[in-house]
Design a protein around this motif. Structure first.
Motif, short mmCIF file in Angstrom:
data_model
loop_
_atom_site.label_atom_id
_atom_site.label_comp_id
_atom_site.label_asym_id
_atom_site.label_seq_id
_atom_site.Cartn_x
_atom_site.Cartn_y
_atom_site.Cartn_z
N PRO A 197 20.70 -16.48 -49.10
CA PRO A 197 19.51 -15.77 -48.63
C PRO A 197 19.37 -15.87 -47.10
CG PRO A 197 18.99 -17.03 -50.58
CD PRO A 197 20.39 -17.43 -50.19
N GLY A 198 19.02 -14.77 -46.48
CA GLY A 198 18.90 -14.73 -45.03
C GLY A 198 20.11 -14.14 -44.35
N SER A 199 21.20 -13.94 -45.08
CA SER A 199 22.40 -13.34 -44.50
C SER A 199 22.19 -11.83 -44.32
CB SER A 199 23.60 -13.60 -45.41
OG SER A 199 23.43 -12.96 -46.66
N ALA A 200 23.17 -11.18 -43.72
CA ALA A 200 23.06 -9.74 -43.48
C ALA A 200 22.96 -8.96 -44.79
CB ALA A 200 24.27 -9.26 -42.66
N GLU A 201 23.58 -9.48 -45.86
CA GLU A 201 23.55 -8.79 -47.15
C GLU A 201 22.32 -9.16 -47.98
OE1 GLU A 201 26.01 -10.44 -45.89
OE2 GLU A 201 27.64 -8.99 -45.60
N SER A 202 21.55 -10.11 -47.53
CA SER A 202 20.41 -10.59 -48.31
C SER A 202 19.25 -9.61 -48.27
CB SER A 202 19.95 -11.95 -47.76
OG SER A 202 18.75 -12.36 -48.37
N LEU A 203 18.42 -9.67 -49.31
CA LEU A 203 17.20 -8.85 -49.34
C LEU A 203 16.09 -9.47 -48.51
CD1 LEU A 203 17.17 -8.11 -53.19
CD2 LEU A 203 18.07 -6.66 -51.35
N VAL A 204 16.27 -10.72 -48.09
CA VAL A 204 15.28 -11.43 -47.28
C VAL A 204 15.87 -11.69 -45.91
CG1 VAL A 204 13.75 -13.42 -47.15
CG2 VAL A 204 14.47 -12.57 -49.38
N ARG A 205 15.24 -11.19 -44.87
CA ARG A 205 15.76 -11.38 -43.52
C ARG A 205 15.56 -12.82 -43.06
NH1 ARG A 205 13.81 -7.30 -39.19
NH2 ARG A 205 11.82 -8.32 -39.68
N TRP A 206 16.52 -13.31 -42.28
CA TRP A 206 16.49 -14.68 -41.78
C TRP A 206 15.23 -14.95 -40.97
CZ3 TRP A 206 18.48 -18.99 -43.17
CH2 TRP A 206 18.66 -20.07 -42.29
#
Length: 543
Positions: free
Chosen positions: A206-215
Motif C-alpha cells: 500500500p502506498g506504491s504507485a500501483e496502490s489504491l491508497v497514495r503514500w
C-alpha cells in the motif's frame, strides 16, 4: 498573620490538608513540576471546600469565635499548616520512590520540595484569582438584576449569567484558540513525509504507485506503520520459514467520509490478497492514527508472517483531544470499517475465510468496542478481540468489571468463569477461569497501574474497588484513598504520568506476546521460543 486576614482561615486549613495528601503516592511516579501542578490544584480544591464549610457554618448561624479567639485560632492554624506542609514535603521523595521501586526504576533524588512548593503556590494563586473574579462578576450581575427582580431570583439569575459568561469566554476564546493552534501543529506533523521513508516500490505494498491508497494520503503514522514492520527475513530469525505480513492503512486524507475510506480499505485489502491469509486483524488506531508496533509486530511473529491487518485513521490529534473534539467521528470511522470488512468477510465460505480478530489500544480500544453490536454478529461472530489499556469510559469493560465473579479483584476480574471474556497482564490472568475459553474470545490487556483504565470520577467521594486488597503487584501499598484528592491525582496521572515500559499505560511487546498467544493460540510455540521472541521484540529496530 496577614495571609490569614486576606484568605479564609478555614479555607487555608483544608487547603493545606489537601496539599499534604496530594504528596502521597498514586499510580504513576511524578516529577517536581507535575507534582507541583497536582498539589496546586489540590490546594485550590481544598480552599474551596474550606470556604464552603465556613459559609455553611455561618448559614446555620452556629456559634462563632470572638475577636481575640479568632486571632489565636489564626496563629495556631497558620503554624499547623506550615508544619504539616514541611513534614509532608520532606517525606514526598520516599513516597514517590515506593512507586518507582515497583516499576524497576532507581530512586529519584527527590521531588524537589522547593520546586513543588513554588509551582503549587503559583497554580493555587491563579485558580483562586479566577474564582474571586467569578465571585465579583456574580455579585455585579446580581446587584444589577436586583433592581428589576426579587433578591433571591436575581441571585439565581446572576449565578446562571456568570456561569454562561465564564464558560463562553473559556470555550470560545481560550479553548477554541488553543485547539486551533494544536490542530495546525498536528496537521503539519501528519502531512510531513520523513526523508528516510520514500514511497514503496513493491507494487503489492500500500502506498506504491500501483496502490489504491497514495503514500502522501496515509498520514505520518500510517506511513510508519507500513514502512517499519518486520519482513519475512526478520521473522525467520525466530520462527524459521515465514512470509511477509500484509499491512493496509488508509489515512484521513485518502477519502472524504468514513464510509468511503472503509471501502477504499476493503478494495486495497482485496488487491494485496489480505483475505487469502489465514488470519486478519482489524485495527482501530489511537487518536493520532498510531498503531502500537509492539502489538502488531508480536502477532505477525507469532503467526510467522502469515497474517493481514487493516486500519483506518480518524484523527491526527492526540487521544485526549480527539476524544474531546472528535469522539463521534472516531466511533463513526470504526463502525464504517467494521461493517465493510466484516460484511465482506461474513459473505466468504466459512472453510476458506481467515480468522478475524479486532485490536485497539487506549482510545482505539474504546472505538473498537463501539464498532459493532453483539446482536448484529451473534449468528456469525468474528473470532475475538484484544483491547489493551481500555479507557474507563468503555461500556463493555465497565459492565464486565462491575459484574465480575465474586472474589476476583477489580484489576484482574474473572467474568462468568472466563467462558468469553478474560483479563490479563504481565503477571498472568488469561489462564484463570474454570470454563473453557470458547471460540469467540474477548481479551483485555490492562496493567493494575494504568490510570487510563482505572480512573473514575466517583473516586472523589468513594474508594475505587481496585484499591481494595488484594492489590495489583504494581500498585504501591502506600497509595491511600482521600476524598477529592485521590481523584485529582488519578486525573493528573492520566494526562501527565509517564510510566516505564510494562507499567501504567505503556504496554510492552512481551505483554502483547502473552495476550496474543493466549487469545489466538498459534501452534508451535513453547516457553523457550516465546522468550526468544520477547528478546527479539525488545531489541526491535527496523532501521
Amino acid at each position: 498573620m496577614r495571609l490569614t486576614h486576606f484568605f479564609s482561615t478555614a479555607g487555608l486549613l483544608v487547603a493545606t490538608i489537601f496539599f499534604a495528601l496530594s504528596l502521597t503516592p498514586s499510580l504513576i511516579p511524578r516529577e517536581g513540576v507535575v507534582q507541583g501542578v497536582i498539589s496546586g490544584v489540590s490546594l485550590a480544591a481544598g480552599y474551596g471546600v474550606g470556604v464552603f464549610l465556613h459559609w455553611l457554618w455561618r448559614f446555620f448561624e452556629l456559634p462563632s469565635a470572638g475577636a481575640r479567639a479568632s486571632r489565636i485560632l489564626r496563629w495556631v492554624t497558620g503554624s499547623f499548616c506550615a508544619l504539616l506542609a514541611v513534614l509532608f514535603l520532606w517525606n514526598a521523595a520516599n513516597w514517590q520512590n515506593t512507586v518507582r521501586s515497583l516499576m524497576g526504576l532507581e530512586d529519584a533524588p527527590g521531588v524537589r520540595p522547593f520546586t513543588v512548593a513554588v509551582v503549587a503556590l503559583l497554580v493555587f494563586l491563579v485558580l483562586v484569582a479566577i474564582a474571586k473574579l467569578f465571585r465579583h462578576l456574580y455579585y455585579f450581575l446580581s446587584s444589577k438584576l436586583e433592581r428589576r427582580a426579587p433578591r433571591r431570583i436575581s441571585m439565581v439569575l446572576g449565578l446562571i449569567a456568570a456561569i454562561v459568561l465564564f464558560w463562553s469566554a473559556f470555550n470560545d476564546v481560550i479553548l477554541t484558540a488553543a485547539l486551533k493552534r494544536v490542530d495546525r501543529i498536528y496537521q503539519q506533523l501528519d502531512a510531513r513525509i520523513a526523508p528516510d521513508m520514500p514511497e514503496p516500490t513493491d507494487p503489492m505494498t500500500p502506498g506504491s504507485a500501483e496502490s489504491l491508497v497514495r503514500w502522501e494520503d496515509m498520514g505520518h503514522q500510517g506511513r510508519r506503520y507500513i514502512a517499519l514492520g518486520p519482513k519475512a527475513g526478520d521473522i525467520e530469525e525466530v520462527t524459521g520459514s515465514a512470509k511477509d505480513p500484509i499491512r493496509v492503512y488508509v489515512g484521513l486524507n485518502a477519502a472524504e467520509t468514513p464510509a468511503e475510506r472503509a471501502e477504499l480499505a476493503l478494495k486495497e485489502l482485496l488487491r494485496v490478497g489480505g483475505f487469502e491469509r489465514p488470519y486478519l486483524i482489524l485495527i482501530t488506531p489511537t487518536g493520532t492514527g498510531w498503531v502500537d508496533p509492539g502489538a502488531i509486530n508480536s502477532i505477525e511473529y507469532l503467526l510467522r508472517g502469515d497474517v493481514a491487518s487493516v486500519a483506518a485513521q480518524y484523527s491526527y490529534l492526540p487521544s485526549p483531544i480527539a476524544l474531546m473534539t472528535e469522539d463521534a467521528y472516531g466511533r463513526e470511522t470504526a463502525q464504517a470499517l467494521f461493517r465493510t470488512i466484516y460484511g465482506h468477510w461474513s459473505g466468504l465460505p466459512h472453510e476458506t475465510r481467515p480468522r478475524l480478530y479486532l485490536f485497539g489500544l487506549s482510545l482505539g480500544a474504546l472505538n473498537s468496542d463501539r464498532s459493532f453490536d453483539f446482536y448484529d454478529i451473534i449468528n456469525d461472530p468474528f473470532h475475538g478481540a484484544l483491547w489493551a489499556g481500555p479507557p474507563f469510559r468503555s461500556d463493555t469493560w465497565r459492565e464486565v468489571t462491575a459484574d465480575r465473579d465474586l472474589g476476583s479483584p477489580a484489576w484482574l476480574p474473572i467474568f462468568r468463569d472466563g467462558a468469553v471474556v478474560r483479563f490479563g497482564n504481565h503477571f498472568g490472568g488469561y489462564e484463570k477461569g474454570s470454563a473453557a475459553w470458547g471460540n469467540f474470545r474477548l481479551a483485555y490487556l490492562q496493567h493494575g497501574s494504568d490510570p487510563i483504565v482505572f480512573f473514575e470520577p466517583e473516586a472523589a467521594y468513594r474508594m475505587p474497588a481496585w484499591m481494595k486488597a488484594p492489590r495489583a503487584p504494581d500498585v504501591s501499598p502506600d497509595l491511600q484513598w482521600y476524598p477529592i484528592v485521590t481523584m485529582l491525582q488519578l486525573a493528573m496521572d492520566m494526562h501527565a504520568g509517564i510510566a516505564p515500559m510494562g507499567f501504567g499505560h505503556s504496554y510492552a511487546p512481551a505483554d502483547y506476546v502473552h495476550a496474543w498467544h493466549q487469545l489466538v493460540a498459534p501452534p508451535g510455540w513453547d516457553e523457550a521460543k516465546l522468550k526468544l521472541l520477547n528478546e527479539k521484540l525488545l531489541k526491535w529496530n527496523p532501521r
